[in-house]
Write a protein that holds these residues in place. Structure first.
Motif, PDB file in Angstrom:
ATOM      1  N   ARG A   1       0.838  -1.195   0.000  1.00 52.79           N
ATOM      2  CA  ARG A   1       0.000   0.000   0.000  1.00 52.79           C
ATOM      3  C   ARG A   1       0.878   1.251   0.000  1.00 52.79           C
ATOM      4  O   ARG A   1       1.975   1.244   0.550  1.00 52.79           O
ATOM      5  CB  ARG A   1      -0.875  -0.026   1.260  1.00 52.79           C
ATOM      6  N   SER A   2       0.403   2.309  -0.637  1.00 51.36           N
ATOM      7  CA  SER A   2       1.146   3.561  -0.649  1.00 51.36           C
ATOM      8  C   SER A   2       1.048   4.237   0.717  1.00 51.36           C
ATOM      9  O   SER A   2       0.092   4.019   1.463  1.00 51.36           O
ATOM     10  CB  SER A   2       0.591   4.509  -1.702  1.00 51.36           C
ATOM     11  N   THR A   3       2.051   5.068   0.999  1.00 55.15           N
ATOM     12  CA  THR A   3       2.050   5.810   2.256  1.00 55.15           C
ATOM     13  C   THR A   3       2.324   7.275   1.955  1.00 55.15           C
ATOM     14  O   THR A   3       3.213   7.588   1.165  1.00 55.15           O
ATOM     15  CB  THR A   3       3.156   5.303   3.209  1.00 55.15           C
TER      16      THR A   3
ATOM     17  N   VAL B   1       4.871   5.155  -3.349  1.00 58.31           N
ATOM     18  CA  VAL B   1       3.784   4.514  -4.089  1.00 58.31           C
ATOM     19  C   VAL B   1       4.046   3.011  -4.141  1.00 58.31           C
ATOM     20  O   VAL B   1       5.099   2.574  -4.595  1.00 58.31           O
ATOM     21  CB  VAL B   1       3.660   5.091  -5.514  1.00 58.31           C
TER      22      VAL B   1
ATOM     23  N   ASP C   1      -1.013   0.453  -6.251  1.00 62.37           N
ATOM     24  CA  ASP C   1      -1.335   1.573  -7.138  1.00 62.37           C
ATOM     25  C   ASP C   1      -0.473   1.585  -8.400  1.00 62.37           C
ATOM     26  O   ASP C   1      -0.457   2.547  -9.149  1.00 62.37           O
ATOM     27  CB  ASP C   1      -1.154   2.887  -6.384  1.00 62.37           C
TER      28      ASP C   1
ATOM     29  N   THR D   1      -7.159   6.019  -4.718  1.00 57.01           N
ATOM     30  CA  THR D   1      -6.802   4.869  -3.895  1.00 57.01           C
ATOM     31  C   THR D   1      -6.946   5.205  -2.417  1.00 57.01           C
ATOM     32  O   THR D   1      -7.334   6.311  -2.045  1.00 57.01           O
ATOM     33  CB  THR D   1      -5.358   4.438  -4.224  1.00 57.01           C
ATOM     34  N   GLU D   2      -6.632   4.220  -1.608  1.00 53.84           N
ATOM     35  CA  GLU D   2      -6.577   4.439  -0.159  1.00 53.84           C
ATOM     36  C   GLU D   2      -5.148   4.253   0.285  1.00 53.84           C
ATOM     37  O   GLU D   2      -4.505   3.276  -0.105  1.00 53.84           O
ATOM     38  CB  GLU D   2      -7.475   3.423   0.560  1.00 53.84           C
ATOM     39  N   THR D   3      -4.627   5.201   1.056  1.00 54.06           N
ATOM     40  CA  THR D   3      -3.216   5.097   1.458  1.00 54.06           C
ATOM     41  C   THR D   3      -3.081   5.249   2.971  1.00 54.06           C
ATOM     42  O   THR D   3      -3.937   5.821   3.638  1.00 54.06           O
ATOM     43  CB  THR D   3      -2.362   6.204   0.810  1.00 54.06           C
TER      44      THR D   3
ATOM     45  N   ILE E   1       5.898  10.896  -0.301  1.00 54.20           N
ATOM     46  CA  ILE E   1       4.961   9.814  -0.598  1.00 54.20           C
ATOM     47  C   ILE E   1       5.697   8.622  -1.199  1.00 54.20           C
ATOM     48  O   ILE E   1       6.632   8.782  -1.992  1.00 54.20           O
ATOM     49  CB  ILE E   1       3.816  10.312  -1.523  1.00 54.20           C
TER      50      ILE E   1
ATOM     51  N   ILE F   1      -5.713   5.027   7.607  1.00 55.33           N
ATOM     52  CA  ILE F   1      -5.826   5.001   6.150  1.00 55.33           C
ATOM     53  C   ILE F   1      -6.732   6.142   5.704  1.00 55.33           C
ATOM     54  O   ILE F   1      -7.757   6.417   6.344  1.00 55.33           O
ATOM     55  CB  ILE F   1      -6.398   3.644   5.684  1.00 55.33           C
TER      56      ILE F   1
END
Lengths: 220, 441
Positions: free
Chosen positions: B354-356, B417, B421, B401-403, B415, B387
């Motif tokens: 998951r992206s942060t 990715v 994503d 998306t959800e990050t 960020i 999130i």
């Protein structure tokens, strides 16, 4: 008639000589134009010009035959002489000798066949054709067969066009009547040609695939 | 038709090459260097660039008489100093032990010392020289063919022609010797020109006699997709060679030797224009974009070339896969609560799912509405992270998306990715390596 020209004629210089001289700027311009705008290369200005003048004396049909015969004999003898592995000038001299002998041989043949062209042709036309063989053979050595054939045929096309122009009786009169305009026109055309950076006609064809693939910037 | 004419303005013709690029940027001195192979070699090697070793120079009949034939190695190349279009070159591959110890040519024909003497006499007479003036002959080290390129070349050595203008490599092609060209890499003799993607050094389209081809003639060996080894190094060498010779518009021929790597073969002040067909890309446009730029370092010149003129391979990949090719560092635009775009750099991390995004950034953009929480296990132990919903635009594609949000204030990128994503992208670690972080927010 333009006075300075009249003066020359009055003092015994043939009008034909003057009109031939004044044709040179026109031919030179045509040759420059064909290179820069159309893309026909040929061997510079001298070769097509001198061949077209030679054609004037021999007539186009006989001149072409003579030229092609000399070229053929020259090329064949080059291929034979090549095997002897000689230095450049002696090798070229041998080719010129063979070509000269062929021309003399052709004279016998002409007399035997009762062709009058052979007898009336000026020696200068024949001399020009024989000596030019050096240029064509040099091109064969430098550019290879393919390049030489292209260059030679381009030169021949230019010579034929030049011959037609020089032989055009209307133009022959015009150059004597308006020599100043002819000179000014030729000079201006060449000044423009010398700054011409557009694609040559043949290049549009050569690069057609590239041109098709160009993406024009989108207008904003 | 009108469109065709407009497009044709991007292509470089002979008239424009001679008048706009050769004349202003190449002085008489430049012509003297490039038409004199020995002088060019001297200048290049003085500048520390790799050139082929010279075994001996013969510039007069005296030299020829006193030449020590026993010092020649079993394999070498004999060249006229001012030769044109590969004419007058003799290549030998080995020497027989039996007297009179002749050398052997590629077509198995024998070459004796007497043959070489004959040939050198011809060179001295200037038969192969540009102007027909007396010339010098020299013996040179023979390039050893790279195994990689063996299936593509007939007898001779392929080389890489790069045109450099104003310290930027403008366009590149590999020239392959063929049977038709008699083992010479010259295009006008029938050699193959292979376009090269400036960015990656991978080959694209190919031509022979100005016509597009896909395979090596007579074989089913595709010419597309060959990776030129040491591509960066080749580009750097080309730029350096142009700077060292101070020739404004220059074609540089580089061969890649099996042992020595890239070496400069020759300089060419009148590079042919078929290179545009091989690359299916017009030159005038490229030249105009480079004109007047101030390039300070070699790396800068190479980088500009790769960024501006590279990407053909990428476009092709994108066409086939329907995905965008991105690098490890990629500029992205994050959409805030009001759907305004904010530019920042992202780290592409295929190791993360998951992206942060950085907590501070999310707050600043009004995106900190937590929709759920999830536990993550990392090297530092388990942790529960909030999130949020996030939309961003990366390489012209919108990703919603959800990050995670986390405190990333100590990190270089705001960020990361992750895989989730990246499904519509391909990641190329070689892309954008040098890209600097743009000023953000």
């Amino acid at each position: 008639m333009f006075f300075p020209i009249q003066y020359l004629i009055n003092h015994g210089i043939p009008q034909e000589t003057i009109s031939l001289l004044l044709m040179i700027p026109i031919i030179a311009t045509i040759i420059a134009l064909s290179r820069q705008v159309i893309g026909i290369k040929g061997f510079g200005i001298y070769t097509p010009l001198i061949i077209s003048f030679a054609f004037l004396s021999t007539g186009l049909k006989f001149g072409l035959m003579l030229f092609l015969a000399i070229l053929l004999v020259g090329t064949l003898s080059r291929l034979v002489v090549k095997k002897l592995r000689l230095l450049y000038l002696p090798r070229m001299a041998i080719i010129v000798i063979i070509v000269t002998l062929t021309v003399i041989g052709a004279m016998y043949l002409g007399i035997y066949a009762n062709r009058t062209e052979v007898i009336t042709t000026s020696i200068f036309a024949i001399l020009i054709m024989i000596t030019l063989i050096e240029k064509f053979i040099a091109a064969q050595i430098e550019q290879g067969a393919r390049g030489a054939i292209i260059l030679t045929s381009e030169t021949l096309i230019l010579s034929i066009i030049s011959f037609w122009v020089v032989n055009w009786s209307w133009l022959q009169d015009v150059v004597v009547q308006y020599p100043v305009w002819i000179i000014i026109f030729s000079l201006l055309t060449n000044l423009l040609l010398g700054r011409w950076t557009g694609l040559r006609l043949f290049e549009y064809y050569r690069f057609r695939e590239v041109i098709k693939n160009v993406e024009l910037p989108k207008k904003k | 038709m009108l469109n065709f004419l407009k497009k044709s303005e991007y292509v470089l013709g002979l008239n424009a090459r001679n008048l706009s690029y050769l004349r202003p940027s190449n002085s008489r001195r430049a012509l003297r260097i490039a038409d004199n192979k020995l002088l060019a070699k001297r200048i290049l090697s003085k500048a520390g660039l790799p050139v082929l070793e010279t075994y001996g120079v013969i510039s007069s009949y005296d030299d020829l008489k006193n030449f020590d034939w026993n010092n020649l190695p079993p394999t070498f190349v004999l060249k006229p100093n001012r030769g044109l279009g590969g004419e007058g070159i003799v290549i030998v591959y080995g020497r027989r032990e039996k007297e009179p110890r002749p050398w052997v040519k590629a077509n198995r024909k024998m070459v004796s010392i007497e043959d070489l003497r004959d040939h050198i006499r011809n060179i001295l007479e200037g038969i192969y020289s540009l102007t027909g003036l007396p010339d010098a002959a020299f013996f040179e080290e023979r390039v050893k063919l790279l195994k990689l390129l063996k299936p593509y070349s007939f007898r001779g050595i392929p080389d890489i022609r790069i045109i450099v203008y104003n310290s930027v490599p403008i366009i590149a092609e590999m020239r392959l010797p063929t049977e038709e060209s008699g083992g010479k890499a010259n295009l006008h003799l029938g050699g193959i020109g292979v376009g090269i993607d400036m960015g990656t050094g991978i080959t694209t389209c190919s031509i022979q006699r100005d016509r597009l081809i896909e395979y090596v003639p007579g074989k089913r060996v595709p010419l597309r997709g060959i990776q030129i080894p040491d591509w960066q190094e080749v580009l750097r060498m080309a730029v350096y060679a142009q700077q060292a010779t101070r020739i404004g518009f220059l074609g540089i021929d580089i061969a890649i030797d099996r042992d020595k790597g890239p070496v400069i073969l020759e300089l060419n002040v009148r590079p042919g224009l078929a290179i545009q067909i091989a690359n299916q890309s017009p030159l005038k446009d490229r030249l105009q974009r480079i004109k007047g730029l101030k390039i300070k370092t070699i790396s800068k010149g190479v980088k500009i070339a790769q960024d501006l003129f590279g990407g053909e391979i990428e476009e092709e990949l994108e066409g086939i896969s329907g995905r965008r090719v991105i690098g490890i560092n990629e500029p992205i635009e994050i959409l805030d609560a009001n759907r305004n775009r904010h530019l920042t750099m992202a780290k592409i991390d295929t190791g993360a799912y998951r992206s942060t995004v950085c907590k501070n950034l999310a707050e600043k953009l009004g995106l900190n509405k937590v929709i759920s929480r999830k536990k993550v296990k990392g090297a530092l132990g388990a942790e529960e992270r909030p999130i949020i919903n996030l939309s961003f635009v990366m390489d012209k594609r919108l990703v919603s998306t959800e990050t995670f949000i986390a405190d990333r204030s100590e990190m270089k990128y705001d960020i990361i990715v992750g895989r989730k994503d990246l499904k519509r992208f391909l990641v190329d670690p070689a892309k954008n390596v040098f890209m600097k972080k743009p000023k953000i927010l």
